[in-house]
Design an enzyme around this catalytic site. Sequence first.
Site, PDB file in Angstrom:
ATOM      1  N   ARG A 115     -55.718  14.966  76.349  1.00 35.30           N
ATOM      2  CA  ARG A 115     -54.952  14.243  75.305  1.00 35.30           C
ATOM      3  C   ARG A 115     -55.731  14.155  73.995  1.00 35.30           C
ATOM      4  O   ARG A 115     -55.140  13.931  72.939  1.00 35.30           O
ATOM      5  CB  ARG A 115     -54.562  12.835  75.793  1.00 35.30           C
ATOM      6  CG  ARG A 115     -55.749  11.953  76.054  1.00 35.30           C
ATOM      7  CD  ARG A 115     -55.426  10.550  76.562  1.00 35.30           C
ATOM      8  NE  ARG A 115     -56.668   9.891  76.942  1.00 35.30           N
ATOM      9  CZ  ARG A 115     -57.250  10.008  78.126  1.00 35.30           C
ATOM     10  NH1 ARG A 115     -56.663  10.686  79.075  1.00 35.30           N
ATOM     11  NH2 ARG A 115     -58.409   9.420  78.377  1.00 35.30           N
TER      12      ARG A 115
ATOM     13  N   ASP B 225     -60.361  13.072  68.288  1.00 37.23           N
ATOM     14  CA  ASP B 225     -60.450  11.645  68.579  1.00 37.23           C
ATOM     15  C   ASP B 225     -61.869  11.183  68.889  1.00 37.23           C
ATOM     16  O   ASP B 225     -62.280  11.082  70.046  1.00 37.23           O
ATOM     17  CB  ASP B 225     -59.498  11.215  69.699  1.00 37.23           C
ATOM     18  CG  ASP B 225     -59.195   9.723  69.550  1.00 37.23           C
ATOM     19  OD1 ASP B 225     -60.085   8.995  69.069  1.00 37.23           O
ATOM     20  OD2 ASP B 225     -58.076   9.291  69.872  1.00 37.23           O
TER      21      ASP B 225
END
Length: 286
Positions: free
Chosen positions: A184, A198
């Site tokens: 993800r 991220d």
Amino acid sequence: FYGRSNSSPEHLAEVDEWEIPPGSLTLGEVLGCGAFGQVLLGVLNTEGLNLQRTENSEPPTNLQYVAVKMLHEFATDAQKQEFLQEMALMKQIGPHPNIINIVGCCSQREPLCLIVEHAQYGDLLYYLRKYRHLIIEAQSCDSGITTPDDQLTNHDILSFARQIAVGMEFLSQRGFVHRDLATRNVMVADHKVIKIGDFGLTRYVYTDKLYVAGKSSRLPVKWMAIEAIEEFHFTKETDVWSYGVLLFEMVTLGSTPYPTIPNKALLKHLKRGYRLEKPDSCTPEL
Ligand code: ADE
């Protein structure tokens, strides 16, 4: 640089060469949401800006697609500090072709924005699940054949795994522990270039090689090594554990790891020696 606006009573961060004048940025659709706020698609007009250019095969143009991570207006002071910390860290990390590099930031007025490279195909989890039914048998894992962006082969899976390893090697050699490596948080750019993104939980650990986290419900338990779950100890080795779980996600084209085990029960199973099994979809060759 801009002077202080009414919405920014405090001086939020030092102005540096990464600061982007808000007028250079046009915001578009929402790409995603997080605890801190939203990520929006943006178009940056780079004319007159002295940006560090990252590797880019596109013809030179003044307009660049970017992803804009924006802190929501009700953020607490602690969230604001965390966001500013993420900005500062990203300025130190890159550039590298296998990470989402910082393009700039808006830190002098609210909303605070972190502007990063945009990856056209979004996150790898979404990409794997989307193209699940389009996986085709490659002649050989090492055939070197490149397939179109909307088809997947075992060769692609292997290439993604290699690119993520290269990106993680770069991070760890520079003293960073990512702490949230999972499909993800990995992005798919043009021509199947993979970029680790991220860096919200990433820490610089160069001197003691270890980051001891405070208790947090935000931690991604199913991607965490035993010592990370048990003692909140994060090192480059615990990133390698997460990489193993990520390989499971890739080979199963986006299945959730340990599907029958709730987060709370995982540590007990791991301490008894239970590990992710080889998925049926993992061929001997792969
Ligand atoms: N969603 C979140 N970050 C992104 C990025 N850098 N590129 C594309 N989609 C995203």
